[in-house]
Design an enzyme around this catalytic site. Sequence first.
Site, short mmCIF file in Angstrom:
data_model
loop_
_atom_site.label_atom_id
_atom_site.label_comp_id
_atom_site.label_asym_id
_atom_site.label_seq_id
_atom_site.Cartn_x
_atom_site.Cartn_y
_atom_site.Cartn_z
CG HIS A 223 11.64 11.68 -7.03
ND1 HIS A 223 11.88 12.95 -6.55
CD2 HIS A 223 10.47 11.29 -6.47
CE1 HIS A 223 10.91 13.30 -5.74
NE2 HIS A 223 10.04 12.32 -5.68
CG ASP B 208 14.40 21.50 -1.83
OD1 ASP B 208 14.69 20.39 -1.32
OD2 ASP B 208 13.84 22.39 -1.18
CG HIS C 291 0.67 20.33 5.90
ND1 HIS C 291 1.27 20.86 4.79
CD2 HIS C 291 1.37 19.22 6.21
CE1 HIS C 291 2.29 20.10 4.45
NE2 HIS C 291 2.37 19.09 5.29
CG ASP D 96 -1.88 -1.15 1.25
OD1 ASP D 96 -2.52 -1.37 0.20
OD2 ASP D 96 -2.00 -1.84 2.28
CG HIS E 76 4.82 15.56 8.63
ND1 HIS E 76 4.19 16.63 9.21
CD2 HIS E 76 4.69 15.73 7.29
CE1 HIS E 76 3.70 17.41 8.26
NE2 HIS E 76 3.99 16.88 7.07
CD GLU E 77 6.34 13.79 4.34
OE1 GLU E 77 5.40 13.69 3.50
OE2 GLU E 77 6.79 14.89 4.71
CG MET F 298 -0.60 15.44 10.53
SD MET F 298 0.71 14.51 9.67
CE MET F 298 0.41 15.03 7.97
CB ILE G 61 7.77 33.68 34.65
CG1 ILE G 61 6.31 33.29 34.35
CG2 ILE G 61 8.27 34.67 33.60
CD1 ILE G 61 5.33 34.44 34.45
CB VAL H 234 7.19 36.08 41.04
CG1 VAL H 234 8.28 35.25 41.71
CG2 VAL H 234 7.46 37.56 41.29
CG ASP I 109 15.97 15.94 -0.81
OD1 ASP I 109 16.85 15.27 -1.40
OD2 ASP I 109 15.83 17.16 -0.95
CG HIS J 181 0.96 14.23 4.13
ND1 HIS J 181 0.00 15.19 4.36
CD2 HIS J 181 2.15 14.82 4.36
CE1 HIS J 181 0.61 16.31 4.72
NE2 HIS J 181 1.91 16.11 4.74
ZN LIG Z 1 8.26 12.05 -4.88
ZN LIG Z 2 3.39 17.35 5.22
#
Ligand SMILES: [Zn+2]
Ligand SMILES: [Zn+2]
Length: 469
Positions: free
Chosen positions: A170, A177, A230, A160, A220-221, A238, A291, A430, A200, A224
Amino acid sequence: MFSLTMLLPLLSFLLHLSRAFPVRWESPEEETTQVVQSYLERFYQLPRGEYRSGRSNGTSVVVDKLREMQRFFGLNETGKPDEETLEMMQKPRCGVPDNGDFMVTPGNPRWKHTNLTYRILKYTTKLSQEKVETAISTAFQVWANASPLTFTKISQGKADIDIAFYEGDHGDNSPFDGPNGILAHAFQPGPGIGGDAHFDEQETWTTNFENYNLFLVAAHEFGHSLGLSHSTDPVALMYPIYAAREPSTYTLPQDDINGIQAIYGPSSNPVQPTGPSTPTACDPRLTFDAIATLRGEILFFKDRFFWRRHPQMPEVELNFISLFWPALPDGIQAAYEDLDKDLVFLFKGSQYWALSGYDIEPGYPKDISNYGFPSSVRAIDAAVYYRGEIFFFVNNQLWRYDNQRESMQTGYPKNIASIFPGIESRVDAVFQQNHVFLFFIGPAYYAFDLSAHRITRVQRSNRWLNCRC
Ligand SMILES: [Zn+2]
Ligand SMILES: [Zn+2]
Ligand SMILES: *[C@@H]1O[C@H](CO)[C@@H](O)[C@H](O)[C@H]1NC(C)=O
Ligand SMILES: *[C@@H]1O[C@H](CO)[C@@H](O)[C@H](O)[C@H]1NC(C)=O
Ligand SMILES: *[C@@H]1O[C@H](CO)[C@@H](O)[C@H](O)[C@H]1NC(C)=O
Protein backbone atom coordinates in the site's frame (compact mmCIF):
# COMPACT_ATOMS: atom_id res chain seq x y z
CA MET A 1 -14.38 -20.02 26.91
CA PHE A 2 -12.94 -23.18 25.46
CA SER A 3 -10.40 -23.09 22.75
CA LEU A 4 -8.12 -25.65 21.26
CA THR A 5 -5.42 -23.07 20.95
CA MET A 6 -5.28 -22.71 24.69
CA LEU A 7 -5.49 -26.34 25.62
CA LEU A 8 -3.08 -27.62 23.05
CA PRO A 9 -0.43 -25.06 22.34
CA LEU A 10 1.71 -27.60 20.55
CA LEU A 11 -1.08 -28.65 18.24
CA SER A 12 -1.96 -25.05 17.60
CA PHE A 13 1.64 -24.43 16.69
CA LEU A 14 1.43 -27.14 14.09
CA LEU A 15 -1.86 -25.73 12.81
CA HIS A 16 -0.31 -22.29 12.60
CA LEU A 17 2.57 -23.71 10.67
CA SER A 18 0.35 -25.43 8.19
CA ARG A 19 -1.87 -22.40 7.86
CA ALA A 20 1.03 -20.06 7.31
CA PHE A 21 2.70 -22.38 4.83
CA PRO A 22 0.15 -24.25 2.79
CA VAL A 23 1.62 -26.50 0.16
CA ARG A 24 5.08 -25.62 -0.95
CA TRP A 25 7.68 -27.59 -2.80
CA GLU A 26 10.52 -26.81 -0.43
CA SER A 27 11.84 -29.20 2.17
CA PRO A 28 10.99 -28.41 5.81
CA GLU A 29 14.51 -27.12 6.24
CA GLU A 30 14.09 -24.62 3.43
CA GLU A 31 10.79 -23.53 4.91
CA THR A 32 12.49 -22.91 8.23
CA THR A 33 15.18 -20.92 6.48
CA GLN A 34 12.56 -18.75 4.85
CA VAL A 35 10.60 -18.19 8.06
CA VAL A 36 13.73 -17.20 9.95
CA GLN A 37 15.12 -15.06 7.18
CA SER A 38 11.98 -13.07 6.57
CA TYR A 39 11.28 -12.65 10.28
CA LEU A 40 14.77 -11.37 11.04
CA GLU A 41 14.76 -9.13 7.96
CA ARG A 42 11.43 -7.63 8.95
CA PHE A 43 11.83 -7.20 12.67
CA TYR A 44 15.58 -7.28 13.40
CA GLN A 45 17.16 -5.48 10.43
CA LEU A 46 18.93 -8.55 9.08
CA PRO A 47 20.44 -7.64 5.69
CA ARG A 48 18.59 -9.32 2.80
CA GLY A 49 19.74 -12.81 1.86
CA GLU A 50 22.16 -12.98 4.80
CA TYR A 51 20.70 -16.14 6.28
CA ARG A 52 21.63 -18.53 3.48
CA SER A 53 25.10 -17.13 2.97
CA GLY A 54 25.86 -16.86 6.68
CA ARG A 55 24.83 -20.38 7.61
CA SER A 56 27.87 -22.02 6.18
CA ASN A 57 30.26 -20.62 8.79
CA GLY A 58 27.76 -20.29 11.65
CA THR A 59 29.27 -17.15 13.15
CA SER A 60 27.45 -14.72 10.96
CA VAL A 61 25.27 -11.80 11.85
CA VAL A 62 22.31 -14.23 11.67
CA VAL A 63 23.35 -15.88 14.93
CA ASP A 64 23.58 -12.46 16.57
CA LYS A 65 20.17 -11.46 15.23
CA LEU A 66 18.64 -14.74 16.40
CA ARG A 67 20.14 -14.19 19.83
CA GLU A 68 18.82 -10.64 19.87
CA MET A 69 15.35 -11.90 19.04
CA GLN A 70 15.58 -14.67 21.65
CA ARG A 71 16.74 -12.15 24.27
CA PHE A 72 13.82 -9.86 23.44
CA PHE A 73 11.30 -12.64 24.03
CA GLY A 74 13.10 -14.16 27.00
CA LEU A 75 13.86 -17.40 25.14
CA ASN A 76 17.05 -19.43 25.47
CA GLU A 77 19.75 -17.55 23.60
CA THR A 78 20.82 -20.46 21.46
CA GLY A 79 21.41 -18.47 18.28
CA LYS A 80 19.64 -21.34 16.52
CA PRO A 81 16.13 -21.53 15.08
CA ASP A 82 14.99 -24.06 17.68
CA GLU A 83 11.38 -25.05 18.24
CA GLU A 84 10.41 -22.36 20.75
CA THR A 85 12.00 -19.70 18.54
CA LEU A 86 10.12 -20.88 15.46
CA GLU A 87 6.92 -21.05 17.48
CA MET A 88 7.36 -17.43 18.55
CA MET A 89 7.93 -16.45 14.94
CA GLN A 90 4.54 -17.89 13.95
CA LYS A 91 2.50 -15.78 16.34
CA PRO A 92 0.30 -12.94 15.05
CA ARG A 93 2.02 -9.66 15.75
CA CYS A 94 2.60 -6.01 15.01
CA GLY A 95 4.56 -5.18 11.86
CA VAL A 96 6.86 -2.68 13.56
CA PRO A 97 10.42 -4.00 14.21
CA ASP A 98 11.56 -4.89 17.75
CA ASN A 99 14.34 -2.40 18.28
CA GLY A 100 15.55 -4.00 21.43
CA ASP A 101 14.31 -3.21 24.86
CA PHE A 102 13.96 0.55 24.60
CA MET A 103 10.64 1.77 25.80
CA VAL A 104 11.00 4.92 23.79
CA THR A 105 11.74 4.82 20.07
CA PRO A 106 15.43 5.57 19.38
CA GLY A 107 15.88 9.27 18.67
CA ASN A 108 13.00 9.99 21.06
CA PRO A 109 10.56 11.25 18.45
CA ARG A 110 7.58 12.97 20.08
CA TRP A 111 4.75 15.30 19.26
CA LYS A 112 5.48 18.90 20.21
CA HIS A 113 1.82 19.60 20.89
CA THR A 114 -0.52 17.59 23.11
CA ASN A 115 -3.84 18.33 21.38
CA LEU A 116 -3.55 15.72 18.63
CA THR A 117 -5.96 15.09 15.78
CA TYR A 118 -6.81 11.89 13.93
CA ARG A 119 -8.73 11.05 10.82
CA ILE A 120 -10.01 7.73 9.51
CA LEU A 121 -9.11 7.80 5.82
CA LYS A 122 -10.24 4.31 4.88
CA TYR A 123 -12.61 2.05 6.78
CA THR A 124 -12.67 -1.73 6.89
CA THR A 125 -15.44 -3.77 5.31
CA LYS A 126 -15.36 -6.15 8.28
CA LEU A 127 -17.04 -3.83 10.80
CA SER A 128 -19.57 -1.00 10.64
CA GLN A 129 -18.18 2.54 10.54
CA GLU A 130 -19.71 3.16 13.94
CA LYS A 131 -17.91 0.17 15.47
CA VAL A 132 -14.62 1.23 13.93
CA GLU A 133 -15.03 4.76 15.30
CA THR A 134 -15.85 3.48 18.77
CA ALA A 135 -12.87 1.11 18.78
CA ILE A 136 -10.53 3.84 17.57
CA SER A 137 -11.70 6.51 20.00
CA THR A 138 -11.60 4.03 22.91
CA ALA A 139 -8.07 3.09 21.91
CA PHE A 140 -6.99 6.74 22.00
CA GLN A 141 -8.74 7.16 25.35
CA VAL A 142 -6.45 4.50 26.84
CA TRP A 143 -3.48 6.81 26.16
CA ALA A 144 -5.34 10.04 26.99
CA ASN A 145 -6.16 8.68 30.47
CA ALA A 146 -2.49 8.14 31.26
CA SER A 147 -0.99 11.32 29.79
CA PRO A 148 -1.67 15.01 29.10
CA LEU A 149 -2.57 14.12 25.48
CA THR A 150 -5.98 14.74 23.92
CA PHE A 151 -7.27 13.26 20.67
CA THR A 152 -9.84 14.92 18.42
CA LYS A 153 -11.37 13.24 15.39
CA ILE A 154 -11.49 15.35 12.25
CA SER A 155 -12.99 14.44 8.91
CA GLN A 156 -11.20 16.93 6.67
CA GLY A 157 -7.70 18.23 6.24
CA LYS A 158 -4.43 16.67 7.40
CA ALA A 159 -4.60 15.09 10.81
CA ASP A 160 -1.59 14.24 12.96
CA ILE A 161 -2.56 10.57 12.89
CA ASP A 162 -4.15 9.19 9.71
CA ILE A 163 -5.78 5.80 10.09
CA ALA A 164 -6.49 3.40 7.22
CA PHE A 165 -7.21 -0.24 6.44
CA TYR A 166 -5.08 -1.40 3.53
CA GLU A 167 -4.41 -4.66 1.73
CA GLY A 168 -1.02 -6.00 0.60
CA ASP A 169 1.36 -3.43 -0.80
CA HIS A 170 0.00 0.00 0.00
CA GLY A 171 2.83 2.30 -0.94
CA ASP A 172 4.85 2.63 2.26
CA ASN A 173 7.41 -0.09 1.61
CA SER A 174 5.83 -2.29 4.31
CA PRO A 175 3.34 -4.54 2.52
CA PHE A 176 0.75 -6.46 4.52
CA ASP A 177 0.78 -10.25 4.32
CA GLY A 178 -2.88 -11.30 4.21
CA PRO A 179 -4.69 -13.04 7.06
CA ASN A 180 -2.72 -13.56 10.34
CA GLY A 181 1.00 -12.83 10.57
CA ILE A 182 1.34 -9.07 10.54
CA LEU A 183 -1.85 -7.36 11.70
CA ALA A 184 -0.98 -3.66 11.56
CA HIS A 185 1.83 -1.13 11.78
CA ALA A 186 2.30 2.52 12.66
CA PHE A 187 4.88 5.23 12.21
CA GLN A 188 6.66 7.23 14.87
CA PRO A 189 5.62 10.87 15.45
CA GLY A 190 6.51 13.26 12.65
CA PRO A 191 5.13 15.13 9.66
CA GLY A 192 3.49 13.43 6.68
CA ILE A 193 3.18 9.68 7.24
CA GLY A 194 4.60 10.17 10.76
CA GLY A 195 2.14 8.97 13.40
CA ASP A 196 -0.07 7.21 10.84
CA ALA A 197 -1.51 3.78 11.64
CA HIS A 198 -2.33 1.13 9.03
CA PHE A 199 -4.38 -2.02 9.60
CA ASP A 200 -4.33 -5.12 7.40
CA GLU A 201 -7.73 -5.15 5.69
CA GLN A 202 -7.42 -8.91 5.17
CA GLU A 203 -7.65 -9.64 8.89
CA THR A 204 -10.99 -10.46 10.46
CA TRP A 205 -11.53 -7.43 12.71
CA THR A 206 -13.82 -7.84 15.70
CA THR A 207 -15.10 -6.01 18.74
CA ASN A 208 -15.06 -9.12 20.95
CA PHE A 209 -12.78 -11.99 21.96
CA GLU A 210 -12.35 -13.43 18.56
CA ASN A 211 -9.25 -12.65 16.57
CA TYR A 212 -8.52 -9.83 16.05
CA ASN A 213 -9.98 -7.24 18.36
CA LEU A 214 -9.61 -3.87 16.64
CA PHE A 215 -9.54 -1.85 19.85
CA LEU A 216 -6.59 -3.84 21.23
CA VAL A 217 -4.58 -3.70 18.03
CA ALA A 218 -5.35 0.02 17.54
CA ALA A 219 -4.38 0.89 21.11
CA HIS A 220 -1.05 -0.88 20.52
CA GLU A 221 -0.42 0.87 17.20
CA PHE A 222 -1.24 4.28 18.66
CA GLY A 223 1.52 3.67 21.18
CA HIS A 224 3.90 3.72 18.19
CA SER A 225 2.11 6.80 16.79
CA LEU A 226 2.99 8.52 20.06
CA GLY A 227 6.65 7.45 20.12
CA LEU A 228 6.76 4.15 22.00
CA SER A 229 8.61 1.04 20.82
CA HIS A 230 7.97 -2.57 21.63
CA SER A 231 8.25 -3.69 25.22
CA THR A 232 9.65 -7.02 26.39
CA ASP A 233 7.04 -7.14 29.19
CA PRO A 234 4.58 -9.84 28.07
CA VAL A 235 1.56 -8.11 29.62
CA ALA A 236 2.42 -4.65 28.27
CA LEU A 237 0.20 -3.28 25.55
CA MET A 238 3.41 -2.58 23.62
CA TYR A 239 4.45 -6.25 23.57
CA PRO A 240 4.68 -7.09 19.85
CA ILE A 241 2.62 -10.30 19.94
CA TYR A 242 -1.18 -10.11 19.81
CA ALA A 243 -2.98 -11.37 22.91
CA ALA A 244 -6.75 -11.39 23.28
CA ARG A 245 -7.92 -9.51 26.38
CA GLU A 246 -11.22 -8.40 27.81
CA PRO A 247 -11.72 -5.11 25.94
CA SER A 248 -14.49 -3.61 28.07
CA THR A 249 -12.44 -3.56 31.27
CA TYR A 250 -9.04 -2.98 29.69
CA THR A 251 -6.64 -0.95 31.82
CA LEU A 252 -3.32 0.23 30.49
CA PRO A 253 -0.54 -1.81 32.12
CA GLN A 254 2.00 -0.02 34.28
CA ASP A 255 4.85 -0.58 31.82
CA ASP A 256 2.97 1.41 29.16
CA ILE A 257 1.96 4.12 31.63
CA ASN A 258 5.63 4.53 32.53
CA GLY A 259 6.51 4.67 28.85
CA ILE A 260 4.00 7.31 27.80
CA GLN A 261 4.69 9.44 30.87
CA ALA A 262 8.44 9.28 30.20
CA ILE A 263 7.72 11.09 26.92
CA TYR A 264 4.83 13.43 27.72
CA GLY A 265 4.82 13.73 31.50
CA PRO A 266 2.13 12.82 33.99
CA SER A 267 -1.57 12.66 33.27
CA SER A 268 -3.66 15.80 33.67
CA ASN A 269 -5.99 13.78 35.91
CA PRO A 270 -5.73 14.74 39.57
CA VAL A 271 -5.34 11.04 40.41
CA GLN A 272 -2.49 9.45 38.47
CA PRO A 273 -3.56 6.20 36.83
CA THR A 274 -1.87 2.97 37.83
CA GLY A 275 -2.03 -0.24 35.88
CA PRO A 276 -1.35 -3.91 36.37
CA SER A 277 2.23 -5.00 36.27
CA THR A 278 3.41 -8.45 35.55
CA PRO A 279 4.24 -10.57 38.55
CA THR A 280 7.80 -11.65 37.88
CA ALA A 281 8.19 -15.38 38.03
CA CYS A 282 11.71 -15.03 39.38
CA ASP A 283 10.94 -12.51 42.11
CA PRO A 284 12.28 -14.40 45.16
CA ARG A 285 9.40 -12.97 47.23
CA LEU A 286 6.79 -14.38 44.86
CA THR A 287 3.81 -15.97 46.58
CA PHE A 288 0.75 -17.66 45.08
CA ASP A 289 -2.95 -17.14 45.77
CA ALA A 290 -4.07 -20.62 44.75
CA ILE A 291 -2.81 -23.66 42.83
CA ALA A 292 -4.71 -26.46 41.12
CA THR A 293 -3.87 -29.27 38.78
CA LEU A 294 -5.97 -29.49 35.62
CA ARG A 295 -5.75 -32.69 33.58
CA GLY A 296 -2.00 -32.89 33.99
CA GLU A 297 -1.27 -29.18 33.88
CA ILE A 298 -0.64 -27.09 36.99
CA LEU A 299 -2.28 -23.67 37.30
CA PHE A 300 -0.68 -21.12 39.64
CA PHE A 301 -3.00 -18.19 40.42
CA LYS A 302 -1.71 -14.72 41.33
CA ASP A 303 -3.82 -11.51 41.31
CA ARG A 304 -5.11 -10.97 37.77
CA PHE A 305 -2.88 -13.67 36.32
CA PHE A 306 -2.16 -17.35 36.30
CA TRP A 307 0.79 -19.39 35.15
CA ARG A 308 0.23 -22.66 33.34
CA ARG A 309 2.77 -25.39 33.62
CA HIS A 310 2.41 -28.24 31.20
CA PRO A 311 4.29 -31.45 31.94
CA GLN A 312 5.52 -31.80 28.35
CA MET A 313 6.42 -28.18 27.78
CA PRO A 314 9.56 -26.59 29.15
CA GLU A 315 8.18 -23.08 29.37
CA VAL A 316 5.64 -21.75 31.83
CA GLU A 317 2.97 -19.57 30.35
CA LEU A 318 1.62 -16.43 32.03
CA ASN A 319 -1.97 -15.44 31.21
CA PHE A 320 -4.72 -13.16 32.35
CA ILE A 321 -7.48 -14.93 34.30
CA SER A 322 -10.00 -12.75 32.44
CA LEU A 323 -8.67 -13.95 29.11
CA PHE A 324 -9.61 -17.57 29.86
CA TRP A 325 -12.60 -16.97 32.11
CA PRO A 326 -14.16 -13.55 31.63
CA ALA A 327 -16.72 -14.31 34.35
CA LEU A 328 -14.14 -15.03 37.04
CA PRO A 329 -12.88 -12.38 39.45
CA ASP A 330 -9.20 -11.62 40.03
CA GLY A 331 -7.55 -12.83 43.21
CA ILE A 332 -8.71 -16.45 43.33
CA GLN A 333 -7.99 -17.67 46.87
CA ALA A 334 -8.16 -21.45 46.69
CA ALA A 335 -8.50 -24.14 44.04
CA TYR A 336 -8.57 -27.91 43.69
CA GLU A 337 -9.07 -30.49 40.98
CA ASP A 338 -11.82 -32.99 41.79
CA LEU A 339 -10.64 -36.20 40.14
CA ASP A 340 -13.99 -37.97 40.80
CA LYS A 341 -15.97 -35.35 38.89
CA ASP A 342 -13.21 -34.18 36.51
CA LEU A 343 -13.87 -30.59 37.57
CA VAL A 344 -11.69 -27.83 38.97
CA PHE A 345 -13.18 -25.74 41.77
CA LEU A 346 -12.07 -22.16 42.34
CA PHE A 347 -12.82 -20.12 45.46
CA LYS A 348 -12.95 -16.46 46.31
CA GLY A 349 -14.58 -15.22 49.50
CA SER A 350 -17.73 -17.24 50.11
CA GLN A 351 -18.22 -17.98 46.41
CA TYR A 352 -16.95 -20.83 44.26
CA TRP A 353 -17.00 -21.83 40.62
CA ALA A 354 -16.60 -25.16 38.82
CA LEU A 355 -14.56 -25.53 35.63
CA SER A 356 -14.87 -28.36 33.17
CA GLY A 357 -11.63 -28.14 31.25
CA TYR A 358 -11.47 -24.46 30.45
CA ASP A 359 -15.26 -23.87 30.59
CA ILE A 360 -17.16 -22.55 33.61
CA GLU A 361 -20.03 -24.86 34.50
CA PRO A 362 -23.52 -23.33 34.47
CA GLY A 363 -25.15 -22.48 37.79
CA TYR A 364 -22.06 -20.96 39.39
CA PRO A 365 -20.93 -19.16 41.50
CA LYS A 366 -22.36 -21.01 44.48
CA ASP A 367 -21.95 -20.39 48.18
CA ILE A 368 -19.42 -22.33 50.26
CA SER A 369 -22.15 -23.12 52.79
CA ASN A 370 -22.99 -25.96 50.33
CA TYR A 371 -19.94 -27.77 51.68
CA GLY A 372 -21.27 -27.42 55.21
CA PHE A 373 -19.06 -24.55 56.34
CA PRO A 374 -20.58 -22.49 59.16
CA SER A 375 -21.21 -18.82 58.41
CA SER A 376 -18.13 -17.93 60.49
CA VAL A 377 -15.95 -19.26 57.61
CA ARG A 378 -15.91 -16.42 55.08
CA ALA A 379 -13.09 -17.53 52.82
CA ILE A 380 -10.88 -20.53 52.10
CA ASP A 381 -7.08 -20.15 52.08
CA ALA A 382 -6.26 -23.34 50.18
CA ALA A 383 -7.82 -26.62 49.11
CA VAL A 384 -6.71 -29.96 47.72
CA TYR A 385 -8.39 -33.20 46.67
CA TYR A 386 -6.98 -36.55 47.74
CA ARG A 387 -8.59 -39.98 47.55
CA GLY A 388 -12.21 -38.88 47.58
CA GLU A 389 -11.73 -36.14 50.13
CA ILE A 390 -11.29 -32.41 49.93
CA PHE A 391 -8.88 -30.87 52.42
CA PHE A 392 -9.79 -27.25 53.13
CA PHE A 393 -7.35 -24.93 54.90
CA VAL A 394 -8.82 -21.95 56.74
CA ASN A 395 -6.46 -19.96 58.96
CA ASN A 396 -4.76 -22.55 61.17
CA GLN A 397 -7.57 -25.06 60.73
CA LEU A 398 -8.11 -28.06 58.51
CA TRP A 399 -11.57 -29.17 57.34
CA ARG A 400 -12.14 -32.47 55.53
CA TYR A 401 -15.03 -32.97 53.16
CA ASP A 402 -16.16 -36.44 52.08
CA ASN A 403 -16.94 -36.29 48.37
CA GLN A 404 -19.02 -39.50 48.40
CA ARG A 405 -21.18 -38.66 51.39
CA GLU A 406 -21.14 -34.99 50.44
CA SER A 407 -20.55 -33.82 53.97
CA MET A 408 -17.79 -32.64 56.28
CA GLN A 409 -15.96 -35.35 58.23
CA THR A 410 -16.89 -35.40 61.88
CA GLY A 411 -14.30 -34.19 64.33
CA TYR A 412 -13.19 -31.38 62.04
CA PRO A 413 -11.94 -28.67 61.90
CA LYS A 414 -8.66 -29.63 63.51
CA ASN A 415 -5.44 -27.76 63.94
CA ILE A 416 -3.46 -28.08 60.68
CA ALA A 417 -0.21 -28.93 62.44
CA SER A 418 -1.88 -31.81 64.31
CA ILE A 419 -2.46 -33.58 60.97
CA PHE A 420 0.49 -32.15 59.01
CA PRO A 421 3.34 -31.76 61.50
CA GLY A 422 5.56 -28.84 60.53
CA ILE A 423 2.87 -26.88 58.69
CA GLU A 424 2.59 -24.29 61.39
CA SER A 425 1.05 -21.28 59.69
CA ARG A 426 -1.64 -20.25 57.27
CA VAL A 427 -1.39 -21.96 53.90
CA ASP A 428 -1.52 -19.82 50.73
CA ALA A 429 -1.97 -22.67 48.28
CA VAL A 430 -1.66 -26.45 48.12
CA PHE A 431 -1.82 -29.18 45.52
CA GLN A 432 -1.09 -32.90 45.38
CA GLN A 433 1.38 -34.76 43.20
CA ASN A 434 2.52 -38.37 43.60
CA HIS A 435 1.08 -38.68 47.13
CA VAL A 436 2.87 -35.55 48.24
CA PHE A 437 1.01 -32.41 49.36
CA LEU A 438 2.87 -29.31 48.22
CA PHE A 439 2.10 -26.55 50.70
CA PHE A 440 2.92 -23.00 49.64
CA ILE A 441 3.47 -20.63 52.54
CA GLY A 442 4.84 -17.22 51.60
CA PRO A 443 7.80 -17.53 49.24
CA ALA A 444 8.52 -21.16 50.17
CA TYR A 445 6.92 -24.49 49.51
CA TYR A 446 6.92 -27.53 51.81
CA ALA A 447 6.66 -30.99 50.31
CA PHE A 448 4.72 -33.16 52.77
CA ASP A 449 5.04 -36.85 51.93
CA LEU A 450 1.74 -38.50 52.83
CA SER A 451 3.24 -42.00 53.24
CA ALA A 452 6.25 -40.91 55.26
CA HIS A 453 3.99 -38.44 57.07
CA ARG A 454 6.59 -35.70 57.21
CA ILE A 455 8.04 -32.75 55.35
CA THR A 456 10.68 -34.02 52.94
CA ARG A 457 11.67 -30.81 51.15
CA VAL A 458 11.49 -27.04 51.60
CA GLN A 459 12.31 -24.78 48.67
CA ARG A 460 11.48 -21.48 47.05
CA SER A 461 7.98 -21.33 45.55
CA ASN A 462 9.20 -19.92 42.27
CA ARG A 463 11.14 -23.10 41.42
CA TRP A 464 7.81 -24.29 40.07
CA LEU A 465 8.08 -21.50 37.49
CA ASN A 466 11.54 -22.73 36.41
CA CYS A 467 13.40 -20.11 38.46
CA ARG A 468 16.65 -21.30 39.93
CA CYS A 469 17.50 -18.07 41.69
ZN1 LIG B 1 1.44 0.88 5.93
ZN1 LIG C 1 3.95 -2.73 17.52
C1 LIG D 1 30.92 -15.77 7.79
O1 LIG D 1 30.20 -15.43 6.62
C2 LIG D 1 29.88 -14.06 6.51
C3 LIG D 1 29.03 -13.85 5.30
O2 LIG D 1 29.51 -14.58 4.21
C4 LIG D 1 31.19 -13.24 6.48
O3 LIG D 1 30.90 -11.87 6.40
C5 LIG D 1 31.97 -13.52 7.74
O4 LIG D 1 33.21 -12.84 7.70
C6 LIG D 1 32.21 -15.01 7.89
N1 LIG D 1 32.84 -15.26 9.19
C7 LIG D 1 33.85 -16.12 9.34
C8 LIG D 1 34.37 -16.28 10.74
O5 LIG D 1 34.31 -16.75 8.42
C1 LIG E 1 -3.64 22.94 19.70
O1 LIG E 1 -3.23 23.92 20.64
C2 LIG E 1 -2.49 24.98 20.03
C3 LIG E 1 -1.98 25.88 21.16
O2 LIG E 1 -2.97 26.07 22.14
C4 LIG E 1 -3.38 25.72 19.04
O3 LIG E 1 -2.64 26.75 18.42
C5 LIG E 1 -3.86 24.75 18.00
O4 LIG E 1 -4.75 25.36 17.13
C6 LIG E 1 -4.54 23.54 18.66
N1 LIG E 1 -4.86 22.58 17.64
C7 LIG E 1 -6.03 21.94 17.61
C8 LIG E 1 -6.19 20.96 16.50
O5 LIG E 1 -6.91 22.12 18.42
C1 LIG F 1 17.03 -23.69 27.81
O1 LIG F 1 18.18 -24.51 27.67
C2 LIG F 1 18.37 -25.38 28.76
C3 LIG F 1 19.70 -26.07 28.58
O2 LIG F 1 19.90 -26.42 27.24
C4 LIG F 1 17.21 -26.36 28.83
O3 LIG F 1 17.37 -27.24 29.91
C5 LIG F 1 15.93 -25.58 29.01
O4 LIG F 1 14.82 -26.44 29.00
C6 LIG F 1 15.79 -24.57 27.91
N1 LIG F 1 14.64 -23.72 28.20
C7 LIG F 1 13.66 -23.59 27.35
C8 LIG F 1 12.59 -22.67 27.78
O5 LIG F 1 13.64 -24.16 26.28
